[in-house]
Design a protein around this motif. Structure first.
Motif, PDB file in Angstrom:
ATOM      1  N   MET A   1      68.801  66.437 107.011  1.00  0.00           N
ATOM      2  CA  MET A   1      67.822  66.721 105.958  1.00  0.00           C
ATOM      3  C   MET A   1      68.394  67.203 104.810  1.00  0.00           C
ATOM      4  SD  MET A   1      65.388  68.982 109.049  1.00  0.00           S
ATOM      5  CE  MET A   1      66.327  68.595 110.571  1.00  0.00           C
ATOM      6  N   TRP A   2      67.793  66.720 103.731  1.00  0.00           N
ATOM      7  CA  TRP A   2      67.550  66.547 102.291  1.00  0.00           C
ATOM      8  C   TRP A   2      67.312  66.228 101.475  1.00  0.00           C
ATOM      9  CZ3 TRP A   2      68.003  62.304  99.530  1.00  0.00           C
ATOM     10  CH2 TRP A   2      67.926  61.456 100.001  1.00  0.00           C
ATOM     11  N   GLU A   3      67.149  66.864 100.815  1.00  0.00           N
ATOM     12  CA  GLU A   3      65.136  66.663  99.482  1.00  0.00           C
ATOM     13  C   GLU A   3      65.682  66.585  97.528  1.00  0.00           C
ATOM     14  OE1 GLU A   3      61.513  68.342  97.951  1.00  0.00           O
ATOM     15  OE2 GLU A   3      61.389  67.505  99.534  1.00  0.00           O
ATOM     16  N   VAL A   4      65.967  66.155  97.176  1.00  0.00           N
ATOM     17  CA  VAL A   4      66.163  65.816  95.834  1.00  0.00           C
ATOM     18  C   VAL A   4      65.099  66.986  94.790  1.00  0.00           C
ATOM     19  CG1 VAL A   4      67.078  65.014  93.545  1.00  0.00           C
ATOM     20  CG2 VAL A   4      67.327  63.996  95.952  1.00  0.00           C
ATOM     21  N   SER A   5      66.265  67.267  93.566  1.00  0.00           N
ATOM     22  CA  SER A   5      64.537  68.326  93.339  1.00  0.00           C
ATOM     23  C   SER A   5      64.140  67.570  92.264  1.00  0.00           C
ATOM     24  CB  SER A   5      65.471  69.752  92.258  1.00  0.00           C
ATOM     25  OG  SER A   5      66.833  68.557  91.368  1.00  0.00           O
ATOM     26  N   SER A   6      62.960  68.412  91.800  1.00  0.00           N
ATOM     27  CA  SER A   6      62.276  67.576  90.599  1.00  0.00           C
ATOM     28  C   SER A   6      62.539  66.682  89.305  1.00  0.00           C
ATOM     29  CB  SER A   6      60.273  68.012  90.261  1.00  0.00           C
ATOM     30  OG  SER A   6      61.005  68.702  89.734  1.00  0.00           O
ATOM     31  N   ASN A   7      63.791  68.162  89.226  1.00  0.00           N
ATOM     32  CA  ASN A   7      64.779  67.053  87.943  1.00  0.00           C
ATOM     33  C   ASN A   7      65.732  66.285  88.163  1.00  0.00           C
ATOM     34  OD1 ASN A   7      66.364  68.516  88.973  1.00  0.00           O
ATOM     35  ND2 ASN A   7      65.976  70.337  86.962  1.00  0.00           N
ATOM     36  N   GLY A   8      65.927  65.701  89.543  1.00  0.00           N
ATOM     37  CA  GLY A   8      66.353  64.791  90.186  1.00  0.00           C
ATOM     38  C   GLY A   8      68.403  65.404  89.339  1.00  0.00           C
ATOM     39  N   GLU A   9      68.551  66.998  89.518  1.00  0.00           N
ATOM     40  CA  GLU A   9      69.725  67.484  88.959  1.00  0.00           C
ATOM     41  C   GLU A   9      70.750  68.122  90.763  1.00  0.00           C
ATOM     42  OE1 GLU A   9      70.022  70.165  86.238  1.00  0.00           O
ATOM     43  OE2 GLU A   9      68.179  68.901  84.919  1.00  0.00           O
ATOM     44  N   PHE A  10      69.798  68.605  91.668  1.00  0.00           N
ATOM     45  CA  PHE A  10      70.247  69.050  92.290  1.00  0.00           C
ATOM     46  C   PHE A  10      69.609  68.523  93.855  1.00  0.00           C
ATOM     47  CE2 PHE A  10      69.888  71.863  89.366  1.00  0.00           C
ATOM     48  CZ  PHE A  10      70.975  72.492  89.521  1.00  0.00           C
ATOM     49  N   LEU A  11      70.389  68.588  94.996  1.00  0.00           N
ATOM     50  CA  LEU A  11      69.985  68.118  96.065  1.00  0.00           C
ATOM     51  C   LEU A  11      69.903  68.985  96.924  1.00  0.00           C
ATOM     52  CD1 LEU A  11      70.068  65.482  98.285  1.00  0.00           C
ATOM     53  CD2 LEU A  11      72.160  65.991  98.893  1.00  0.00           C
ATOM     54  N   ALA A  12      69.056  69.782  97.912  1.00  0.00           N
ATOM     55  CA  ALA A  12      68.788  70.946  99.225  1.00  0.00           C
ATOM     56  C   ALA A  12      69.456  70.018 100.470  1.00  0.00           C
ATOM     57  CB  ALA A  12      67.709  71.529  99.146  1.00  0.00           C
ATOM     58  N   ALA A  13      70.381  70.349 100.950  1.00  0.00           N
ATOM     59  CA  ALA A  13      70.808  69.758 102.196  1.00  0.00           C
ATOM     60  C   ALA A  13      70.794  70.443 103.038  1.00  0.00           C
ATOM     61  CB  ALA A  13      71.764  69.332 102.060  1.00  0.00           C
ATOM     62  N   VAL A  14      70.894  70.247 105.009  1.00  0.00           N
ATOM     63  CA  VAL A  14      70.873  70.937 105.677  1.00  0.00           C
ATOM     64  C   VAL A  14      72.698  70.591 106.700  1.00  0.00           C
ATOM     65  CG1 VAL A  14      70.391  71.500 107.751  1.00  0.00           C
ATOM     66  CG2 VAL A  14      68.323  71.199 106.183  1.00  0.00           C
ATOM     67  N   THR A  15      73.498  71.387 106.298  1.00  0.00           N
ATOM     68  CA  THR A  15      74.575  70.751 106.902  1.00  0.00           C
ATOM     69  C   THR A  15      74.422  71.102 108.720  1.00  0.00           C
ATOM     70  OG1 THR A  15      76.171  73.175 106.878  1.00  0.00           O
ATOM     71  CG2 THR A  15      76.301  71.345 104.630  1.00  0.00           C
ATOM     72  N   ALA A  16      75.277  70.723 109.275  1.00  0.00           N
ATOM     73  CA  ALA A  16      75.226  71.398 111.094  1.00  0.00           C
ATOM     74  C   ALA A  16      76.713  70.591 111.907  1.00  0.00           C
ATOM     75  CB  ALA A  16      73.870  69.920 111.264  1.00  0.00           C
ATOM     76  N   GLU A  17      76.693  71.641 112.557  1.00  0.00           N
ATOM     77  CA  GLU A  17      77.578  71.532 113.014  1.00  0.00           C
ATOM     78  C   GLU A  17      76.839  69.883 114.567  1.00  0.00           C
ATOM     79  OE1 GLU A  17      78.617  74.902 115.247  1.00  0.00           O
ATOM     80  OE2 GLU A  17      78.562  76.279 113.341  1.00  0.00           O
ATOM     81  N   SER A  18      78.237  69.938 115.209  1.00  0.00           N
ATOM     82  CA  SER A  18      77.822  68.604 116.429  1.00  0.00           C
ATOM     83  C   SER A  18      76.646  68.924 117.237  1.00  0.00           C
ATOM     84  CB  SER A  18      79.736  68.798 116.793  1.00  0.00           C
ATOM     85  OG  SER A  18      79.626  69.484 117.353  1.00  0.00           O
ATOM     86  N   GLY A  32      77.086  66.786  85.905  1.00  0.00           N
ATOM     87  CA  GLY A  32      77.965  67.653  85.475  1.00  0.00           C
ATOM     88  C   GLY A  32      79.086  67.493  86.977  1.00  0.00           C
ATOM     89  N   GLU A  33      79.615  68.750  86.488  1.00  0.00           N
ATOM     90  CA  GLU A  33      80.444  69.476  87.346  1.00  0.00           C
ATOM     91  C   GLU A  33      80.036  69.134  88.931  1.00  0.00           C
ATOM     92  OE1 GLU A  33      83.317  73.305  88.159  1.00  0.00           O
ATOM     93  OE2 GLU A  33      83.193  72.442  86.345  1.00  0.00           O
ATOM     94  N   LEU A  34      80.029  68.531  90.377  1.00  0.00           N
ATOM     95  CA  LEU A  34      80.243  68.798  91.524  1.00  0.00           C
ATOM     96  C   LEU A  34      80.262  69.885  92.131  1.00  0.00           C
ATOM     97  CD1 LEU A  34      78.639  67.081  93.234  1.00  0.00           C
ATOM     98  CD2 LEU A  34      80.633  66.528  94.400  1.00  0.00           C
ATOM     99  N   ALA A  35      79.161  71.048  92.262  1.00  0.00           N
ATOM    100  CA  ALA A  35      79.213  72.639  92.737  1.00  0.00           C
ATOM    101  C   ALA A  35      78.096  72.181  93.887  1.00  0.00           C
ATOM    102  CB  ALA A  35      78.996  73.381  91.456  1.00  0.00           C
ATOM    103  N   THR A  36      79.216  73.112  95.214  1.00  0.00           N
ATOM    104  CA  THR A  36      77.715  73.323  96.491  1.00  0.00           C
ATOM    105  C   THR A  36      78.026  75.165  96.907  1.00  0.00           C
ATOM    106  OG1 THR A  36      78.551  71.230  97.073  1.00  0.00           O
ATOM    107  CG2 THR A  36      77.349  72.839  98.747  1.00  0.00           C
ATOM    108  N   ARG A  37      76.642  75.227  97.006  1.00  0.00           N
ATOM    109  CA  ARG A  37      76.551  76.434  97.508  1.00  0.00           C
ATOM    110  C   ARG A  37      75.161  77.219  98.911  1.00  0.00           C
ATOM    111  NH1 ARG A  37      74.400  76.014  92.270  1.00  0.00           N
ATOM    112  NH2 ARG A  37      71.882  76.886  92.186  1.00  0.00           N
ATOM    113  N   ARG A  38      75.753  77.605  98.948  1.00  0.00           N
ATOM    114  CA  ARG A  38      74.970  77.863 100.801  1.00  0.00           C
ATOM    115  C   ARG A  38      73.893  79.039 100.314  1.00  0.00           C
ATOM    116  NH1 ARG A  38      74.550  81.771 104.059  1.00  0.00           N
ATOM    117  NH2 ARG A  38      76.585  82.995 103.683  1.00  0.00           N
TER     118      ARG A  38
END
Length: 182
Positions: A1-18, A32-38
């Protein structure tokens, strides 16, 4: 599951174990610089992330990762009732806050109103009776805004809400239009 922010700069994504238990909500910078945070709280199993209109907050549904590991069948369906609606700052500056907590219901599929001051969500009880609920973005003034309807969870206990309701934000209005597919 994922959704892109209205400005297109960020992706909210659900990461899952198997086994899909212990899933986390992360925000990924797409420009810009690719960055990920929980963003989600540690130990949660997350689903249904959605951005606020301004792109500064994310509402999502979550239960304890321990509850999500129960497997399939009636036990899983009962335990997934523990899903709650949470609100997190997209920048991760503050701890996520639970907006719902009623143990009689399972709350999922949040969406912000067009003005961002309300959150609509799908609520169901253990028997499958469901409705669309609305509350402020602080979790207050909770009310039922649709007629009740019946849903059938999959064997895994998950509900495919798109089969039952269509909730679409309307950014230029101060409310969210809902259409029930009953």
């Amino acid at each position: 599951m994922w959704e892109v922010s209205s400005n297109g700069e960020f992706l909210a994504a659900v990461t899952a174990e198997s086994d899909t238990a212990g899933s986390e909500l992360v925000v990924v910078r797409l420009t810009g610089e690719l960055a990920t945070r929980r963003i989600s709280a540690k130990g949660q199993s997350v689903c249904h992330p959605t951005w606020s209109v301004k792109g500064d907050r994310i509402a999502y549904a979550a239960c304890s990762a321990n509850d999500a590991r129960l497997g399939k069948g009636p036990a899983a369906r009962g335990e997934l009732v523990r899903n709650r609606i949470w609100l997190a700052e997209a920048n991760g500056a503050a701890a996520p806050k639970a907006l719902t907590s009623d143990t009689r219901y399972r709350d999922e599929a949040p969406v912000f109103s067009g003005d961002g001051r309300a959150v609509l969500f799908c609520r169901t009880d253990r028997t499958g009776d469901a409705y669309i609920g609305s509350m402020t973005d602080r979790g207050t003034n909770l009310r039922q805004v649709s007629p009740s309807f019946q849903v059938q969870p999959y064997e895994s206990g998950r509900i495919q809400w798109g089969r039952w309701v269509d909730i679409k934000p309307t950014p230029h209005l101060t409310s969210t239009r809902t259409t029930g597919k009953v």
